[in-house]
Write a protein that holds these residues in place. Sequence first.
Motif, PDB file in Angstrom:
ATOM      1  N   VAL A 426     -11.586 -26.094   4.446  1.00  0.00           N
ATOM      2  CA  VAL A 426     -11.028 -24.596   4.642  1.00  0.00           C
ATOM      3  C   VAL A 426     -11.336 -23.935   3.611  1.00  0.00           C
ATOM      4  N   LEU A 427     -11.297 -24.466   2.303  1.00  0.00           N
ATOM      5  CA  LEU A 427     -11.724 -23.851   1.123  1.00  0.00           C
ATOM      6  C   LEU A 427     -13.162 -23.293   1.055  1.00  0.00           C
ATOM      7  N   ALA A 428     -13.987 -24.050   1.619  1.00  0.00           N
ATOM      8  CA  ALA A 428     -15.194 -23.550   1.534  1.00  0.00           C
ATOM      9  C   ALA A 428     -15.632 -22.508   2.509  1.00  0.00           C
ATOM     10  N   ALA A 429     -14.745 -22.447   3.677  1.00  0.00           N
ATOM     11  CA  ALA A 429     -14.704 -21.453   4.775  1.00  0.00           C
ATOM     12  C   ALA A 429     -14.081 -20.197   4.586  1.00  0.00           C
ATOM     13  N   SER A 430     -13.260 -20.118   3.275  1.00  0.00           N
ATOM     14  CA  SER A 430     -12.336 -18.938   3.074  1.00  0.00           C
ATOM     15  C   SER A 430     -12.516 -18.048   2.035  1.00  0.00           C
ATOM     16  N   ASN A 431     -12.232 -16.925   2.253  1.00  0.00           N
ATOM     17  CA  ASN A 431     -12.202 -15.733   1.197  1.00  0.00           C
ATOM     18  C   ASN A 431     -10.703 -15.520   0.869  1.00  0.00           C
ATOM     19  N   CYS A 432     -10.079 -15.875  -0.019  1.00  0.00           N
ATOM     20  CA  CYS A 432      -8.798 -15.367  -0.240  1.00  0.00           C
ATOM     21  C   CYS A 432      -8.611 -14.163  -1.537  1.00  0.00           C
ATOM     22  N   ILE A 433      -7.954 -13.135  -1.041  1.00  0.00           N
ATOM     23  CA  ILE A 433      -8.080 -11.975  -2.022  1.00  0.00           C
ATOM     24  C   ILE A 433      -6.587 -11.516  -2.443  1.00  0.00           C
ATOM     25  N   PRO A 434      -6.219 -12.126  -3.522  1.00  0.00           N
ATOM     26  CA  PRO A 434      -4.871 -11.911  -4.128  1.00  0.00           C
ATOM     27  C   PRO A 434      -4.427 -10.364  -4.312  1.00  0.00           C
ATOM     28  N   CYS A 435      -3.323  -9.959  -4.241  1.00  0.00           N
ATOM     29  CA  CYS A 435      -2.889  -8.617  -4.772  1.00  0.00           C
ATOM     30  C   CYS A 435      -1.507  -8.656  -5.426  1.00  0.00           C
ATOM     31  N   ALA A 436      -1.654  -8.145  -6.746  1.00  0.00           N
ATOM     32  CA  ALA A 436      -0.352  -8.201  -7.589  1.00  0.00           C
ATOM     33  C   ALA A 436       0.164  -6.737  -7.370  1.00  0.00           C
ATOM     34  N   MET A 437       1.574  -6.679  -7.121  1.00  0.00           N
ATOM     35  CA  MET A 437       2.252  -5.419  -7.074  1.00  0.00           C
ATOM     36  C   MET A 437       3.438  -5.309  -7.768  1.00  0.00           C
ATOM     37  N   PRO A 438       3.157  -4.457  -9.056  1.00  0.00           N
ATOM     38  CA  PRO A 438       4.301  -4.561  -9.933  1.00  0.00           C
ATOM     39  C   PRO A 438       5.571  -3.945  -9.500  1.00  0.00           C
ATOM     40  N   TYR A 439       5.663  -3.056  -8.407  1.00  0.00           N
ATOM     41  CA  TYR A 439       6.596  -2.536  -7.998  1.00  0.00           C
ATOM     42  C   TYR A 439       7.255  -2.911  -6.526  1.00  0.00           C
ATOM     43  N   ILE A 440       6.854  -3.729  -5.929  1.00  0.00           N
ATOM     44  CA  ILE A 440       6.858  -4.051  -4.259  1.00  0.00           C
ATOM     45  C   ILE A 440       8.243  -4.184  -4.098  1.00  0.00           C
ATOM     46  N   THR A 441       9.225  -4.880  -4.788  1.00  0.00           N
ATOM     47  CA  THR A 441      10.509  -4.709  -4.446  1.00  0.00           C
ATOM     48  C   THR A 441      11.376  -3.923  -5.495  1.00  0.00           C
ATOM     49  N   SER A 442      10.658  -2.982  -5.912  1.00  0.00           N
ATOM     50  CA  SER A 442      11.463  -1.796  -7.061  1.00  0.00           C
ATOM     51  C   SER A 442      12.836  -1.250  -6.297  1.00  0.00           C
ATOM     52  N   GLN A 443      12.812  -0.969  -4.927  1.00  0.00           N
ATOM     53  CA  GLN A 443      13.749  -0.394  -4.140  1.00  0.00           C
ATOM     54  C   GLN A 443      14.976  -1.293  -4.076  1.00  0.00           C
ATOM     55  N   PHE A 444      14.893  -2.432  -4.378  1.00  0.00           N
ATOM     56  CA  PHE A 444      15.799  -3.678  -4.498  1.00  0.00           C
ATOM     57  C   PHE A 444      16.522  -3.843  -5.768  1.00  0.00           C
ATOM     58  N   MET A 445      16.179  -2.935  -6.574  1.00  0.00           N
ATOM     59  CA  MET A 445      16.705  -3.315  -7.962  1.00  0.00           C
ATOM     60  C   MET A 445      17.982  -2.834  -8.408  1.00  0.00           C
ATOM     61  N   VAL A 446      18.840  -3.598  -9.115  1.00  0.00           N
ATOM     62  CA  VAL A 446      20.391  -3.238  -9.584  1.00  0.00           C
ATOM     63  C   VAL A 446      20.388  -1.964  -9.632  1.00  0.00           C
ATOM     64  N   ARG A 447      21.222  -1.000  -8.886  1.00  0.00           N
ATOM     65  CA  ARG A 447      21.536   0.429  -8.935  1.00  0.00           C
ATOM     66  C   ARG A 447      22.853   0.641  -8.879  1.00  0.00           C
ATOM     67  N   LYS A 448      23.107   1.838  -9.046  1.00  0.00           N
ATOM     68  CA  LYS A 448      24.361   2.398  -8.641  1.00  0.00           C
ATOM     69  C   LYS A 448      24.440   3.930  -8.098  1.00  0.00           C
ATOM     70  N   GLN A 449      25.523   4.181  -7.685  1.00  0.00           N
ATOM     71  CA  GLN A 449      25.336   5.559  -6.718  1.00  0.00           C
ATOM     72  C   GLN A 449      24.832   6.621  -7.659  1.00  0.00           C
ATOM     73  N   GLY A 450      24.099   7.265  -7.104  1.00  0.00           N
ATOM     74  CA  GLY A 450      23.334   8.509  -7.529  1.00  0.00           C
ATOM     75  C   GLY A 450      22.008   8.111  -8.300  1.00  0.00           C
ATOM     76  N   ASP A 451      21.534   6.784  -8.441  1.00  0.00           N
ATOM     77  CA  ASP A 451      20.597   6.494  -8.599  1.00  0.00           C
ATOM     78  C   ASP A 451      19.251   6.854  -7.991  1.00  0.00           C
ATOM     79  N   ARG A 452      19.338   7.069  -6.773  1.00  0.00           N
ATOM     80  CA  ARG A 452      18.490   7.749  -5.783  1.00  0.00           C
ATOM     81  C   ARG A 452      18.983   9.079  -5.242  1.00  0.00           C
ATOM     82  N   PRO A 453      18.237   9.982  -5.271  1.00  0.00           N
ATOM     83  CA  PRO A 453      18.497  11.345  -4.779  1.00  0.00           C
ATOM     84  C   PRO A 453      18.683  11.319  -3.255  1.00  0.00           C
ATOM     85  N   LEU A 454      19.494  12.154  -2.898  1.00  0.00           N
ATOM     86  CA  LEU A 454      19.760  12.535  -1.432  1.00  0.00           C
ATOM     87  C   LEU A 454      18.289  13.213  -0.812  1.00  0.00           C
TER      88      LEU A 454
END
Length: 523
Positions: A426-454
């Motif tokens: 499987v390793l010999a037949a595969s091309n694995c391309i990783p992707c690092a995403m610094p903000y991929i779940t930034s929308q889940f970060m701890v917040r309070k009302q008003g941190d997102r604009p309407l």
Amino acid sequence: MSKYTFVGSGIASLAGAAILIRDAAVAGKDIVILEESLQTGGAFDAHGDAQAGYFMSGSRMFEAKYLCTFDLLDSIPSITDPSISVTEETNRAVAKLPWDNKVRLVNRDGSVPDAHTLGFTEHDRVDLVKLIGEPESLLDDKRITDCFQPHFFETNFWMEWCTLFAFEPWHSAIEFRRYLRRFVHHFSTIDVQHDIYRTIYNQYDSIIVPLIAWLNDRGVQVHHGVRVEDMAFASGSDAITVTSIATLGADGPATIAVAPDDLVFVTNGSMTADKAFGSMTVAPGLDGSNHAGAWNLWEKLAQGRPAFGNPAAFNGNIAESSWISFTVTVSDPLFLQLMERFSGSAAGTGGLITFKQSSWLLTLSIFHQPFFPDQPDGVAVWWGYGLFHDRPGDYVNKPLIECNGTEILTEVLGHLHFSAPDQAAVLAASNCIPCAMPYITSQFMVRKQGDRPLVVPAGSTNLAFLGQFAEQPDDVVFTVEYSIRSAMTAVYTLLKLNKTPPPVYQGLYSPQVIVDAIRTLHR
């Protein structure tokens, strides 16, 4: 003649442009989309080929209750069959290959636990029901861990829920509560993952490509390589009115004048900003420079304007908002054969497979094939991710963030416990391309009302915010539905149309859904 300018070319902007044309009779030639990168589609980014390897940052969950999404896509002809809509094409794909997951979780030794039994204690049940009923206003700045005992995070329910939606224990209790309420109808099928949709191909080719073609046919202009640096506002009034847009392109700085009757739509923030791809021999690295235009523009706009939110609540801690995904191109049928034997499901008919005790909390998604329109026979594509990138692996003694594609695939194959010859093949037949995403779940970060604009801030005459970082009560971020709903809301509000988006599905008001959910809590 009014002009309509969109900042960013993600799904929210593309949807907004389509809704302007469809529902407000705006001419496509009067719509301009400004895009910093050289690609269209934002987080929808599936590309590549069989030789160099296919790659993408992520794949999104769809389901029938995405009412805004399918309302829009019902207006867009399919690329594969223009006689039907993208909605109809997707419904046919789902009917042909429905999910029925037989192996949702896998133990460290490769055995398969009973994922149907969710493992709650009575305390877990009480805490879960309490959070669902808690007023959102009481959850400002609270983490999920503030609402549950440690045992909850060992349950099968948490493992299945967090890896389906990409929650981590330190994320916002507000967002977790919204998800529990929004997707309560999936409680009873959380292990088998019934009624979760897949598009006919990857979501870029199935959704973005036909949407772009529809917009192009109507004269919508997309200007690539143009970064929006700032905006000027009218003074002498409490009203919020954009008067000009400062840009930076290949020809240097420029200013776009905005007339009072023109409208401006800004995608503030980005989940996939500063993403980086690696290779079989090179780790992607985690880019913490925060140089993306979507974040920098929001930071400038929010200075001294509380109504425009607080971007620092979301992009200020990449250690808690980042994780790693990987796309694997395989030129040998062996891997899919082994996975079908292991999972009991042919490719595309199972669902997510999570190694619940893996140090990286690895999850795999084995797609139906072909996943790309140009994918040759004999080539397969699958995808996976790890939510904990700072911990050494169980078979590779390095943190996930430091691993190249070969090392990531070695870790995955170790957890699958295939024979040594099969792993090597499987390793010999595969091309694995990783992707690092610094903000991929930034929308889940701890917040309070008003941190997102309407979506349309109070007093705005011609400015709207779109996407994952614009506040929409009741609906949930990290979904295509949320972005498209924001586009509908923005267009209908700024143009004062007598229209509203389809309502957010409220399963909590369905007696049958509630009965099923209660039964599930006692499994």
